[in-house]
Design a protein around this motif. Sequence first.
Motif: not given
Length: 123
Positions: A1-3, A25-26, A29, A32, A98, A111-112
Amino acid sequence: QVQLVESGGGSVQAGGSLRLSCAASTLLYSRYCMAWFRQVPGKEREGVAHIDRDGRTNYADSVMGRFTISRDNAKNTLYLQMNSLKPEDTAMYYCAARFSTSCGITAIQYNIWGQGTQVTVST
């Protein structure tokens, strides 16, 4: 899960500047689309600016020429440089992500979300 974690908000007088940051946190990144939104109580969340995978940017008319969105893919971080701040810029600012080749301008397309950081501009 991306934060997403925003920072940099605060109180400033009209005409001043602030720089918001959003750490993601991905490791994906760079793939996106990233955006900044803002919201005041009782109103819908509005898009401020977004930046796609290739660095192309788009701004709301209300911030054009005053705000600059940028990203550092090496640091997984999104920025919003806000200059010439006005009292009407007062809002909670949110970072959003996104996973898409195309960015959207409405909140429903993302969505994040981060938890938000408050910006208050006084006269």
